[in-house]
Write a protein that holds these residues in place. Structure first.
Motif, PDB file in Angstrom:
ATOM      1  N   LEU A  74      -8.876   4.610   0.212  1.00 40.55           N
ATOM      2  CA  LEU A  74      -8.016   3.614  -0.430  1.00 40.55           C
ATOM      3  C   LEU A  74      -8.479   3.402  -1.862  1.00 40.55           C
ATOM      4  O   LEU A  74      -9.614   2.981  -2.091  1.00 40.55           O
ATOM      5  N   ALA A  75      -7.605   3.713  -2.816  1.00 42.63           N
ATOM      6  CA  ALA A  75      -7.931   3.577  -4.229  1.00 42.63           C
ATOM      7  C   ALA A  75      -7.167   2.393  -4.818  1.00 42.63           C
ATOM      8  O   ALA A  75      -6.013   2.132  -4.454  1.00 42.63           O
ATOM      9  N   GLU A  76      -7.819   1.679  -5.728  1.00 41.82           N
ATOM     10  CA  GLU A  76      -7.182   0.561  -6.423  1.00 41.82           C
ATOM     11  C   GLU A  76      -6.774   1.004  -7.825  1.00 41.82           C
ATOM     12  O   GLU A  76      -7.560   1.616  -8.544  1.00 41.82           O
ATOM     13  N   LEU A  77      -5.533   0.674  -8.184  1.00 40.25           N
ATOM     14  CA  LEU A  77      -4.966   1.092  -9.462  1.00 40.25           C
ATOM     15  C   LEU A  77      -4.597  -0.127 -10.302  1.00 40.25           C
ATOM     16  O   LEU A  77      -4.265  -1.186  -9.776  1.00 40.25           O
ATOM     17  N   VAL A  90       0.873  -1.172   0.000  1.00 38.69           N
ATOM     18  CA  VAL A  90       0.000   0.000   0.000  1.00 38.69           C
ATOM     19  C   VAL A  90       0.908   1.220   0.000  1.00 38.69           C
ATOM     20  O   VAL A  90       1.813   1.331   0.834  1.00 38.69           O
ATOM     21  N   VAL A  91       0.683   2.111  -0.950  1.00 36.74           N
ATOM     22  CA  VAL A  91       1.417   3.365  -1.027  1.00 36.74           C
ATOM     23  C   VAL A  91       0.557   4.429  -0.340  1.00 36.74           C
ATOM     24  O   VAL A  91      -0.579   4.671  -0.746  1.00 36.74           O
ATOM     25  N   CYS A  92       1.086   5.028   0.710  1.00 40.92           N
ATOM     26  CA  CYS A  92       0.293   5.913   1.565  1.00 40.92           C
ATOM     27  C   CYS A  92       0.551   7.373   1.224  1.00 40.92           C
ATOM     28  O   CYS A  92       1.676   7.864   1.375  1.00 40.92           O
ATOM     29  N   TYR A 125      -3.028   3.888  -1.809  1.00 39.96           N
ATOM     30  CA  TYR A 125      -3.181   3.276  -3.126  1.00 39.96           C
ATOM     31  C   TYR A 125      -2.652   1.850  -3.094  1.00 39.96           C
ATOM     32  O   TYR A 125      -1.609   1.564  -2.506  1.00 39.96           O
ATOM     33  N   MET A 126      -3.395   0.946  -3.749  1.00 35.52           N
ATOM     34  CA  MET A 126      -2.959  -0.434  -3.889  1.00 35.52           C
ATOM     35  C   MET A 126      -3.343  -0.921  -5.281  1.00 35.52           C
ATOM     36  O   MET A 126      -4.115  -0.262  -5.990  1.00 35.52           O
ATOM     37  N   LEU A 127      -2.828  -2.066  -5.669  1.00 34.96           N
ATOM     38  CA  LEU A 127      -3.107  -2.600  -6.993  1.00 34.96           C
ATOM     39  C   LEU A 127      -4.407  -3.400  -7.013  1.00 34.96           C
ATOM     40  O   LEU A 127      -4.726  -4.107  -6.046  1.00 34.96           O
ATOM     41  N   LYS A 128      -5.123  -3.315  -8.119  1.00 36.97           N
ATOM     42  CA  LYS A 128      -6.323  -4.127  -8.295  1.00 36.97           C
ATOM     43  C   LYS A 128      -5.989  -5.615  -8.251  1.00 36.97           C
ATOM     44  O   LYS A 128      -6.825  -6.444  -7.884  1.00 36.97           O
ATOM     45  N   SER A 129      -4.755  -5.948  -8.595  1.00 34.59           N
ATOM     46  CA  SER A 129      -4.338  -7.351  -8.635  1.00 34.59           C
ATOM     47  C   SER A 129      -3.967  -7.912  -7.265  1.00 34.59           C
ATOM     48  O   SER A 129      -3.623  -9.097  -7.145  1.00 34.59           O
ATOM     49  N   ALA A 130      -4.022  -7.098  -6.218  1.00 31.86           N
ATOM     50  CA  ALA A 130      -3.701  -7.577  -4.867  1.00 31.86           C
ATOM     51  C   ALA A 130      -4.665  -8.690  -4.454  1.00 31.86           C
ATOM     52  O   ALA A 130      -5.800  -8.763  -4.935  1.00 31.86           O
ATOM     53  N   THR A 131      -4.220  -9.542  -3.567  1.00 26.74           N
ATOM     54  CA  THR A 131      -5.076 -10.630  -3.103  1.00 26.74           C
ATOM     55  C   THR A 131      -6.261 -10.073  -2.312  1.00 26.74           C
ATOM     56  O   THR A 131      -6.181  -8.992  -1.717  1.00 26.74           O
ATOM     57  N   PHE A 175       1.037   0.994 -10.481  1.00 30.13           N
ATOM     58  CA  PHE A 175       1.547   2.129  -9.720  1.00 30.13           C
ATOM     59  C   PHE A 175       2.093   3.225 -10.621  1.00 30.13           C
ATOM     60  O   PHE A 175       2.383   4.333 -10.159  1.00 30.13           O
ATOM     61  N   ALA A 176       2.209   2.939 -11.902  1.00 33.09           N
ATOM     62  CA  ALA A 176       2.530   3.999 -12.861  1.00 33.09           C
ATOM     63  C   ALA A 176       1.370   4.988 -12.979  1.00 33.09           C
ATOM     64  O   ALA A 176       1.542   6.103 -13.472  1.00 33.09           O
ATOM     65  N   ASP A 177       0.196   4.573 -12.501  1.00 34.73           N
ATOM     66  CA  ASP A 177      -1.003   5.418 -12.564  1.00 34.73           C
ATOM     67  C   ASP A 177      -1.231   6.209 -11.289  1.00 34.73           C
ATOM     68  O   ASP A 177      -2.336   6.726 -11.073  1.00 34.73           O
ATOM     69  N   LEU A 178      -0.216   6.314 -10.419  1.00 34.46           N
ATOM     70  CA  LEU A 178      -0.402   7.042  -9.168  1.00 34.46           C
ATOM     71  C   LEU A 178      -0.902   8.463  -9.445  1.00 34.46           C
ATOM     72  O   LEU A 178      -0.312   9.192 -10.242  1.00 34.46           O
ATOM     73  N   PRO A 179      -1.992   8.871  -8.789  1.00 36.41           N
ATOM     74  CA  PRO A 179      -2.475  10.244  -8.959  1.00 36.41           C
ATOM     75  C   PRO A 179      -1.484  11.250  -8.380  1.00 36.41           C
ATOM     76  O   PRO A 179      -0.527  10.884  -7.679  1.00 36.41           O
ATOM     77  N   GLU A 180      -1.741  12.510  -8.625  1.00 41.03           N
ATOM     78  CA  GLU A 180      -0.892  13.561  -8.061  1.00 41.03           C
ATOM     79  C   GLU A 180      -1.145  13.623  -6.556  1.00 41.03           C
ATOM     80  O   GLU A 180      -2.233  13.959  -6.105  1.00 41.03           O
ATOM     81  N   ASP A 181      -0.145  13.264  -5.783  1.00 41.63           N
ATOM     82  CA  ASP A 181      -0.261  13.216  -4.332  1.00 41.63           C
ATOM     83  C   ASP A 181       1.146  13.176  -3.770  1.00 41.63           C
ATOM     84  O   ASP A 181       2.110  12.862  -4.492  1.00 41.63           O
ATOM     85  N   VAL A 182       1.309  13.506  -2.497  1.00 46.32           N
ATOM     86  CA  VAL A 182       2.604  13.325  -1.843  1.00 46.32           C
ATOM     87  C   VAL A 182       2.566  12.003  -1.089  1.00 46.32           C
ATOM     88  O   VAL A 182       1.564  11.661  -0.464  1.00 46.32           O
ATOM     89  N   ILE A 183       3.665  11.247  -1.163  1.00 47.13           N
ATOM     90  CA  ILE A 183       3.721   9.908  -0.565  1.00 47.13           C
ATOM     91  C   ILE A 183       4.518   9.979   0.731  1.00 47.13           C
ATOM     92  O   ILE A 183       5.650  10.477   0.754  1.00 47.13           O
TER      93      ILE A 183
END
Length: 265
Positions: free
Chosen positions: A133-136, A105-107, A113-119, A139-147
């Motif tokens: 929590l958004a599913e992508l 999870v990228v916070c 953000y996490m991947l749709k392919s996650a278990t 991770f190349a599709d990360l929205p504009e945000d600070v991590i």
């Protein structure tokens, strides 16, 4: 005299069912307001999850979330620390190559953000702690945000190697820490609950020994080390027990509330 109270949540303020005695806390909270005692919720969890525990009180509480990376008050960010965009991309590339069984999870400030392919197991687990929590697809599709943090899940037997590999590959740029059961956090070096609470105390003109702090795990150590009025919960790590100056009853016995009733009387 106590002028501020800082509490960890899981294993400290919350019981084993993730709840607390709301009626009992109501009386304590009103006393804190009357005495102008600041209440700080300090956790590794997401701000949006933390504030859900305190409906109608969130504007009177200061939230130190993501292990100190973000500080919120009145739904606004008071202070934030984040990774550079380049480092985020380097970390994601490294994690992808590190283990095919690793989940992440990228916070961010706006969302996690996490991947749709996650278990499904990991999705359900993550949803307990990340209310935004958004599913992508990638991770190349990360929205504009600070991590501000990465939360990893790996097979238990792989965790020590992943932690060691991360800290070696990104020396002085990140700190990777294991919290057991295959969970790993990647955090910003030098940013802790303790450093963020010290910043708040400085802003408020409150001395460290006018703080009461409660915790149970090693991400509470810097916070507990700030003050003589530090409390280790009955069920806590050995390092917490060694660091705190006092011990509170179990989180399953409303230990924090018991101690606060005495301190505020």
């Amino acid at each position: 005299m106590i002028k501020a109270v800082a509490v960890d949540m899981d294993g400290t303020f919350l019981d084993s069912q993730g709840q607390y005695d709301r009626e009992r806390f109501e009386g304590i909270f009103q006393t804190m307001l009357e005495k102008d005692v600041r209440f700080i919720v300090a956790s590794g969890n997401q701000y949006y999850q933390l504030r859900s525990f305190f409906p109608e009180k969130e504007e009177q509480i200061t939230f130190v979330s993501e292990n100190g990376a973000l500080i919120f008050k009145n739904r606004e960010v008071l202070k934030e620390n984040h990774f550079t965009d380049n480092l985020v991309q380097e970390l994601l590339a490294f994690l992808q190559a590190e283990s095919s069984e690793l989940e992440v999870v990228v916070c961010g400030l706006k969302s996690a953000y996490m991947l749709k392919s996650a278990t499904q197991r990991f999705k359900e687990f993550s949803a307990l702690y990340y209310f935004q929590l958004a599913e992508l697809d990638s991770f190349a599709d990360l929205p504009e945000d600070v991590i501000v943090k990465f939360a990893l899940d790996v097979p238990v037997d792989q965790a020590p190697k992943v932690v060691a590999d991360l800290n070696e590959a990104f020396k002085d740029q990140i700190t990777a820490v294991s919290s057991g059961h295959g969970s790993i956090d990647i955090i910003i070096p030098g940013i802790t609950k303790g450093s963020s609470i010290q910043w708040l105390l400085d802003q408020w003109g409150i001395a460290p020994n006018e703080l009461a702090a409660f915790g149970d795990a090693n991400n509470d150590l810097e916070m507990l080390a700030l003050t003589e009025h530090s409390y280790a919960m009955k069920e806590c790590s050995p390092d917490v027990l060694a660091t705190a100056k006092n011990q509170a009853p179990s989180h399953n016995e409303a230990g924090v509330l018991q101690v606060l009733e005495g301190l505020l009387s």
